[in-house]
Enzyme design. Structure first.
Site, short mmCIF file in Angstrom:
data_model
loop_
_atom_site.label_atom_id
_atom_site.label_comp_id
_atom_site.label_asym_id
_atom_site.label_seq_id
_atom_site.Cartn_x
_atom_site.Cartn_y
_atom_site.Cartn_z
N LYS A 34 0.88 -1.32 0.06
CA LYS A 34 -0.12 -0.04 -0.06
C LYS A 34 0.70 1.13 -0.04
O LYS A 34 1.98 0.90 0.47
CB LYS A 34 -0.98 -0.04 1.18
CG LYS A 34 -0.15 0.07 2.57
CD LYS A 34 -1.14 -0.34 3.72
CE LYS A 34 -0.32 -0.20 5.06
NZ LYS A 34 -1.05 -0.87 6.13
N TYR A 253 17.34 29.84 8.50
CA TYR A 253 15.92 30.30 9.08
C TYR A 253 15.87 30.16 10.40
O TYR A 253 16.32 29.14 11.14
CB TYR A 253 14.81 29.74 8.17
CG TYR A 253 14.67 30.08 6.69
CD1 TYR A 253 14.52 31.38 6.52
CD2 TYR A 253 14.57 29.13 5.77
CE1 TYR A 253 14.05 31.74 5.11
CE2 TYR A 253 14.35 29.32 4.50
CZ TYR A 253 14.18 30.62 4.29
OH TYR A 253 13.90 30.85 2.89
C1 LIG Z 1 -0.23 -1.79 6.69
C2 LIG Z 1 -0.82 -3.08 7.30
C3 LIG Z 1 0.15 -4.18 7.49
C4 LIG Z 1 1.60 -4.03 7.31
O1 LIG Z 1 1.98 -3.58 8.71
P1 LIG Z 1 3.50 -3.17 8.72
O2 LIG Z 1 3.50 -2.62 10.11
O3 LIG Z 1 4.28 -2.33 7.84
O4 LIG Z 1 4.21 -4.52 8.81
C5 LIG Z 1 -0.43 -5.31 7.82
N1 LIG Z 1 -1.71 -5.53 8.04
C6 LIG Z 1 -2.64 -4.44 7.79
C7 LIG Z 1 -4.24 -4.84 7.89
C8 LIG Z 1 -2.01 -3.13 7.35
O5 LIG Z 1 -2.89 -1.99 7.24
#
Ligand SMILES: *Cc1c(COP(=O)(O)O)cnc(C)c1O
Length: 357
Positions: A34, A253
């Site tokens: 994702k 800055y």
């Molecule tokens: C993002 C997500 C993961 C992966 O989590 P990590 O901490 O990056 O391993 C697994 N399951 C779900 C439902 C997620 O939304």
């Protein structure tokens, strides 16, 4: 051309995926890609992850992109579908969906007559995170309705842990899940990266590694390399100017840093518009020509400052690693009050990527 570059290391992705295999040998791997593969680029990254048994994404468009690119693995929409059109498209392209609430369940029932073929479902339980999913007390009935629904093919069972990365662990949620779902048939998917690394009892049938695939740590205070992970991304740039400050002179800055003695400063072509955190304080680790140093003063939109007083060879054109092999993204994140996840996802579109195989 400006030198800032993100380099994606496909070998590191393969190595990290292999590590998941070794940790959970009898388990299918749903690589979580994702958020554009956590900022690494979806289609850029999957060639390093093609040994995975499935890919989890958020948006239907991402799943369709993977299908069109020829990936035949299981594809899972982590928030399920948002409307009937998406449900039909998911069914048509063999994309699995999470079902986490009543309206998604009702949509499946309502569309059972018109769906082109049954869709595989991961039924999500809210076992204590209180974000998505059916309560344990509602779970069995939701499962039964899916079982009775002709639009549904395979039903898998899933939940997500809130504290797999800290001392509270997964005990309470795991027990809630097993109590409510233990007797149901179907593949079980529980573990994110932290649970994969820390709780083998949660591996079950499908693991869902995200951050660990990219070589960052899911556990605060425990470095990714201590788990045997390799960073998949290096963010690098160059020194574009050198300044010498005398005692009493200030930098950048807000004049947030004032020299107390003569000090040599490198101006680096990377700022918050590239995705480097503006909250990184003086002292955040950075590497110049492979040598560890620290940032100084406030990060600006396109530039930041590094101390090169102890690096006489540093000059205009010296390579700077913002994060990668010498400086972990987790170290930069910790100094900036955030997590590696956020920094990786925030690499700006203007940063060109190079792929290393
Ligand atoms: C993002 C997500 C993961 C992966 O989590 P990590 O901490 O990056 O391993 C697994 N399951 C779900 C439902 C997620 O939304």
């Amino acid at each position: 051309m400006r030198a800032i570059t993100a380099t994606l290391n496909l070998t590191a992705l393969r190595h990290n995926l292999q590590l998941v295999r070794q940790l959970a040998p009898a388990t299918r791997i749903m690589a979580v890609v994702k958020a554009d593969a956590y900022g690494h680029g979806l289609l850029r990254s999957v060639p390093g992850l093609e040994e995975a048994d499935g890919f989890a994404v958020l948006r239907l468009s991402e799943a369709l992109t993977l299908r069109e690119a020829g990936y035949s693995q299981v594809l899972l929409l982590l928030e399920g579908v948002f409307c009937a059109d998406e449900l039909h498209a998911a069914a048509e392209h063999g994309i699995s969906i999470v079902v986490h609430n009543e309206s998604q369940l009702a949509m499946l029932e309502a569309k059972a007559g018109s769906i082109s073929r049954p869709v595989s479902v991961f039924l999500k339980m809210n076992s204590g995170m209180n974000r998505l999913g059916f309560r344990p007390a509602e779970y069995r009935q939701a499962w039964q309705r899916l079982r009775d629904c002709t639009a549904v093919a395979e039903i898998s069972l899933m939940t997500h842990f809130a504290t797999a990365d800290d001392e509270r662990g997964i005990t309470v949620q795991l027990e809630a899940f097993d109590t409510a779902a233990g007797a149901l048939p179907g593949a079980v998917s529980l573990a994110n990266s932290a649970a994969i690394l820390r709780f083998p009892e949660a591996h079950r049938d499908w693991v869902r590694p995200g951050i660990m695939l990219y070589g960052a740590s899911p556990v605060a205070g425990q470095g990714a390399t201590s788990f045997g992970l390799r960073p998949a991304m290096r963010l690098t740039s160059e020194v574009i100017a050198i300044q010498t400050l005398e005692a009493g002179e200030s930098l950048g800055y807000g004049s947030r840093f004032t020299a107390t003695e003569t000090i040599r400063i490198a101006v680096v072509a990377c700022g918050y518009a590239d995705g480097y955190p503006r909250h990184a304080p003086t002292g955040t680790p950075i590497a110049i020509d492979g040598q560890l140093s620290r940032t100084l003063g406030r990060v600006s939109m396109d530039m930041l400052f590094a101390d090169v007083s102890h690096l006489p060879a540093a000059r205009v054109g010296s390579e700077v690693e913002l994060w990668g092999d010498t400086v972990s993204v987790d170290a930069v994140a910790e100094a900036s009050g955030t997590v590696g996840y956020e920094l990786l996802c925030a690499v700006a579109p203007r940063v060109p990527f190079k792929v290393m195989d």
